[in-house]
Enzyme design. Structure first.
Site, PDB file in Angstrom:
ATOM      1  N   ALA A  46      49.808  60.533 -17.809  1.00  0.00           N
ATOM      2  CA  ALA A  46      48.606  60.170 -18.564  1.00  0.00           C
ATOM      3  C   ALA A  46      48.934  59.743 -19.988  1.00  0.00           C
ATOM      4  CB  ALA A  46      47.625  61.341 -18.587  1.00  0.00           C
ATOM      5  N   GLU A  55      64.401  54.035 -10.314  1.00  0.00           N
ATOM      6  CA  GLU A  55      65.864  53.999 -10.408  1.00  0.00           C
ATOM      7  C   GLU A  55      66.385  55.184 -11.202  1.00  0.00           C
ATOM      8  OE1 GLU A  55      63.649  51.658 -11.073  1.00  0.00           O
ATOM      9  OE2 GLU A  55      64.510  49.650 -11.071  1.00  0.00           O
ATOM     10  N   CYS A  90      64.157  47.441 -14.763  1.00  0.00           N
ATOM     11  CA  CYS A  90      63.863  47.220 -16.180  1.00  0.00           C
ATOM     12  C   CYS A  90      65.141  47.401 -17.000  1.00  0.00           C
ATOM     13  CB  CYS A  90      62.760  48.160 -16.657  1.00  0.00           C
ATOM     14  SG  CYS A  90      63.316  49.838 -17.004  1.00  0.00           S
TER      15      CYS A  90
HETATM   16  N1  THU Z   1      59.031  50.605 -12.693  1.00  0.00           N
HETATM   17  C1  THU Z   1      60.081  51.153 -11.992  1.00  0.00           C
HETATM   18  O1  THU Z   1      59.918  52.182 -11.344  1.00  0.00           O
HETATM   19  N2  THU Z   1      61.276  50.551 -12.072  1.00  0.00           N
HETATM   20  C2  THU Z   1      61.540  49.438 -12.810  1.00  0.00           C
HETATM   21  O2  THU Z   1      62.687  49.086 -13.010  1.00  0.00           O
HETATM   22  C3  THU Z   1      60.417  48.656 -13.363  1.00  0.00           C
HETATM   23  C4  THU Z   1      59.132  49.395 -13.492  1.00  0.00           C
HETATM   24  C5  THU Z   1      57.730  51.287 -12.675  1.00  0.00           C
HETATM   25  C6  THU Z   1      57.339  51.886 -13.997  1.00  0.00           C
HETATM   26  C7  THU Z   1      55.844  51.972 -13.851  1.00  0.00           C
HETATM   27  O3  THU Z   1      55.513  53.180 -13.197  1.00  0.00           O
HETATM   28  C8  THU Z   1      55.489  50.809 -12.936  1.00  0.00           C
HETATM   29  O4  THU Z   1      56.710  50.398 -12.331  1.00  0.00           O
HETATM   30  C9  THU Z   1      54.872  49.634 -13.652  1.00  0.00           C
HETATM   31  O5  THU Z   1      55.645  49.234 -14.720  1.00  0.00           O
END
Ligand code: THU
Length: 141
Positions: A46, A55, A90
């Site tokens: 939240a 990852e 990311c």
């Molecule tokens: N997210 C991941 O789990 N891995 C990534 O490398 C990119 C983004 C998730 C974070 C968040 O919970 C959702 O995707 C949207 O950004």
């Protein structure tokens, strides 16, 4: 363990994603050198910033279980209830990979399913990276 099976495990763990804020679900399956697989999903919060990516969940699980050497990770994403989508890791997740993985040999498997994926090395996704070797003590000139 082939990459099709690794992708299958990423797809399965994605169902555990906790994503009430973005509705975007990610699953990751991390293959260690010892042949064990550690799976992770994204877990949101939240307060937003405490949320963790799939990852990094997988890496934190593996390292806390004593694994520090890895071969590959499969990652898959997509909106809840929608089609599976290619989900590039990311920047923060790429840097966490860099901490434990050889950029030239660690492989990142991205795709939309067990029959459709591409394999990248970490150095392709994180070129000219900063890693543990940059902090190694150097002889004074
Ligand atoms: N997210 C991941 O789990 N891995 C990534 O490398 C990119 C983004 C998730 C974070 C968040 O919970 C959702 O995707 C949207 O950004």
């Amino acid at each position: 363990m082939d990459y099709k099976e690794l992708m299958k495990q990423a797809i399965e763990i994605r169902n555990r994603a906790y994503t009430p804020y973005s509705n975007y679900q990610v699953g990751a399956a991390l293959l260690s050198e010892s042949g064990k697989v550690f799976c992770g999903c994204n877990v949101e919060n939240a307060a937003y910033s405490p949320g963790i990516c799939a990852e990094r969940t997988a890496f934190v699980k593996a390292v806390s279980e004593g694994e520090r050497e890895f071969r590959a990770i499969a990652v898959i994403g997509g909106a809840a209830g929608g089609p599976l989508e290619l989900a590039p890791p990311c920047g923060i997740c790429r840097q966490v990979m860099r901490e434990f993985c050889d950029p030239d040999t660690f492989e990142i498997v991205l795709g939309t399913g067990t029959e459709d994926y591409q394999v990248y090395t970490l150095s392709q996704l994180l070129p000219m990276s900063f890693g543990p070797d940059n902090l190694e003590k150097k002889e004074m000139a």
